[in-house]
Design an enzyme around this catalytic site. Structure first.
Site, short mmCIF file in Angstrom:
data_model
loop_
_atom_site.label_atom_id
_atom_site.label_comp_id
_atom_site.label_asym_id
_atom_site.label_seq_id
_atom_site.Cartn_x
_atom_site.Cartn_y
_atom_site.Cartn_z
N ASP A 230 -1.97 -11.29 4.03
CA ASP A 230 -1.56 -9.94 3.69
C ASP A 230 -0.28 -10.03 2.85
OD1 ASP A 230 -1.63 -7.03 3.97
OD2 ASP A 230 0.17 -7.30 5.18
N SER B 242 9.10 14.39 0.52
CA SER B 242 7.93 15.10 1.03
C SER B 242 6.68 14.43 0.49
CB SER B 242 7.96 16.57 0.60
OG SER B 242 6.71 17.18 0.81
#
Length: 683
Positions: free
Chosen positions: A308, A379
């Site tokens: 990974d 956000s």
């Protein structure tokens, strides 16, 4: 012998005691070959007692009995030493399991707490751990970010960052928070923590034999049966030969038993368990915990390594690397705006922007209390963050920081434009494998921050070494192909899979396995867990999630992916050591056959090529040699045969010449030397 490879005084004493405990029938019959020696020795003891009771003279039963007991003892001692070296590490871990006083809270962020002991905690409880305090039990960080000293677990002094969210939220009981604070939700019951499981694995209480070890055990038992039948046939053969030459041989039970024990593969049978345990113990010295001997063995034969990217090949957190201002804006102006917009950003990326501005232009953090600021938090919908600065109620600065599409849309909504030239800079940064973050003030683009994935040092050279060992390396990442290709080139892997999902990782592993390859997987995240479980060797980073650590069959306490080189070498060492000592043992048995059998028929002088002094001394010399060769080989079984990259044919030839040849020659010299000592009355 160096203490790293053999035993300290304390380990010697504890292993000696354990070796005597292993004389119990329950343990003795776990090793079929040594079980036959155990039964034969017991029968010889009964014969000795019987003759003493009847007042019959003893011949050489007592010395043979003594050396057979030593043979069993040395076999038990070899395994006890291997177990003891692992248990020493377990004892050091056990010291971290003290009953810790901790602060239990009712909710995240609660400052009111109740002090309880760690043993009173339950799964789901929330605790507040502040700087200087011990983490009471395994858990997940649900609020906060802090430096944690994990040296009690890993042995490494450098602290690690633990924070809520992502793949660095798992914490281990017994480690220490050294800065800030963490709110932790308990995920393990007392007695079932990660350290408890490590102790259990290290002590090997439930260590299962590997398929190779089982197969070799069956082979050795089959050889034992064959030698048993062969020795039994010596009685009628001896009687027949005796009749032909006019002399009758009396095969006493002690002589028959000694000959049987010398000819069966006692050497490798005595050391077989120690070889497997020592393979796991050698991994522990490299700070890798193996959950099974099978995993260590499989590591010696792997063909493909999947890694990974984030947290494994790279450090896991992108860092600000460079500021690229647009025309008309200085780099210092861009750095100033980028730092101001990042002061409330507690992410590693945000902190790195603040640090880079400070390093390049000595821009220090401002007195925010003197400013009237309004922070714009990041956000997921806008993919931006920023800050608005006011003076006397009027907005004087409006800074935004975020992804290219989001900032472009924001600028255009205010009537501004992002030029094609600026977009070209962004594309160039992406081709390098970095992430572009745009900074704007009002409707004007100030420039771009390059966030770079930092590849862990030394990986390229280590991957090159793996390539020479015949192992292909494949990087797996969720990044786009452009970014993935750049990082793959920098890291030096052979291949990569971009935009990978957990399903894609599983598919690649199964494809490799279907082609007959053994696959190793290194990962640290929850999304790596299925692939870690599917792979033949699943190495979970200790810095990763609890789910990943549960799924893997090895845990790297240092979280260093290049550690796989040591894992593979130890796996190959285990296989080579087992093969070398098996070759030595079988050759040794054949040599003993030709060395001592002719001496039993001394009237046939031409057969006694070693000129052994007498049949009694010949058989006793063989028994003594057979016993002493076991402790002589204990250091090699614990240390392992040195791994040198070779083809299977070359390795086989090396084993045959060195260990096969040594096994054939060594008994002739050893038995002859012992016979000379015996005939001289020294023993």
């Amino acid at each position: 012998m160096k203490s790293n490879y053999f035993v300290s005084k304390e380990l010697f004493l504890s292993s000696t005691g354990n070796a005597f405990q292993k004389f119990s029938p329950k343990y003795a019959f776990s090793n079929p070959v040594m079980a036959t020696v155990w039964v034969g020795t017991l029968l010889l003891l009964f014969q000795i007692l019987y003759r003493i009771i009847l007042g019959e003279p003893l011949r050489n039963e007592l010395p043979i009995f003594f050396w057979l007991v030593l043979t069993l003892f040395f076999a038990n001692f070899a395994e006890s030493v291997a177990e003891g070296r692992g248990k020493a590490r377990a004892d050091s871990l056990r010291k971290t399991r003290s009953s810790t006083i901790t602060k239990k809270v009712n909710a995240v962020g609660d400052k009111n707490f109740t002090e309880i002991t760690s043993s009173e905690l339950k799964v789901g409880d929330i605790v507040l751990v502040e700087a200087g305090s011990i983490i009471p039990c395994d858990g997940e960080v649900i609020l906060g970010i802090a430096s944690v000293d994990e040296s009690a677990v890993t042995g490494e002094s450098a602290p690690v960052i633990r924070e809520s969210g992502g793949d660095r939220s798992a914490v281990t009981g017994g480690t220490k928070v050294i800065s800030d604070y963490l709110y932790i939700q308990i995920t393990a019951k007392p007695g079932e923590s990660f350290i408890d499981k490590m102790i259990s694995m290290i002590e090997g209480a439930s260590r299962q034999k590997t398929p190779n070890e089982i197969a070799l055990g069956i082979l050795l038992f089959a050889l034992t049966i064959l030698f048993f039948l062969g020795v039994v046939t010596l009685i009628p053969v001896a009687n027949f030969v005796g009749n032909q030459i006019g002399q009758k041989w009396n095969f006493d039970f002690s002589v028959w038993l000694a000959l049987f024990v010398c000819l069966i593969p006692t050497t490798i049978a005595a050391l077989l368990s120690a070889i497997g345990i020592s393979g796991m113990e050698r991994l522990i010295r490299y700070n890798v915990i193996a959950k099974s001997g099978k995993a260590v063995e499989a590591a010696g034969d792997i063909h493909v390594l999947l890694l990974d990217k984030t947290g494994t090949i790279t450090l896991g957190n992108r860092e600000a690397h460079q500021f690229y201002p647009v025309d008309g804006v200085t780099e210092e102006e861009l750095a100033d705006a980028a730092q101001l917009s990042s002061l409330s950003d507690e992410t590693p990326e945000g902190r790195s922007i603040v640090v880079l501005a400070k390093q390049k232009y000595a821009i220090r953090e401002r007195n925010l209390n003197a400013l009237d600021v309004r922070w714009i938090p990041f956000s997921a919908s806008t993919r931006m963050s920023g800050v608005e600065v006011y003076e006397n109620g009027l907005e004087v600065r409006n800074i935004r920081k975020g992804a290219f599409d989001s900032i472009k849309k924001h600028i255009e909504s205010l009537g501004g434009v992002v030029s094609d030239k600026n977009q070209l800079v962004i594309e160039q940064i992406s081709r390098k494998g970095s992430t572009p973050i745009l900074v704007s003030e009002g409707k004007k683009l100030l420039g771009v921050i390059e966030l770079k994935d930092i590849v862990k040092g030394g990986l390229k050279e280590r991957f090159g070494y793996l390539r020479r060992m015949g192992i292909r390396t494949v990087m797996i990442t969720g990044d786009n192909p452009l970014t993935a290709a750049a990082i793959a080139a920098e890291a030096g892997v052979d291949d990569f899979i971009a935009e990978a999902t957990p399903e894609a990782k599983l598919k690649r592993i199964r494809e490799e396995q279907a082609n007959g390859y053994l696959v190793a997987m290194i990962g640290d995240g929850t999304n790596d867990a299925p692939a870690l479980a599917q792979s033949d060797v699943g190495v979970a980073m200790n810095t990763g999630t609890q789910t990943a650590r549960e799924a893997g069959n090895m845990i790297d306490l240092d979280s260093n992916p290049s550690k796989l080189i040591e894992i593979v070498e130890i796996g190959k060492q285990l296989l080579m050591t087992r093969g070398a000592l098996t070759t030595f043992s079988i050759a040794n048995d054949v040599a003993k056959y030709f060395a001592i059998l002719p001496a039993l028929f001394l009237p046939l002088a031409p057969l006694n090529i070693m000129q052994l002094s007498s049949p009694d001394n010949a058989i006793l010399s063989a028994v003594i040699f057979n016993a002493l060769v076991i402790p002589a080989l204990i250091p090699l079984s614990l240390r392992g045969v040195k791994y040198v990259p070779k083809s299977p044919d070359q390795a086989l030839l090396r084993n045959f010449l060195i260990y096969g040849g040594g096994g054939m020659v060594f008994p002739f010299f050893g038995i002859k030397l012992i016979d000379v000592i015996l005939s001289g009355g020294i023993l």
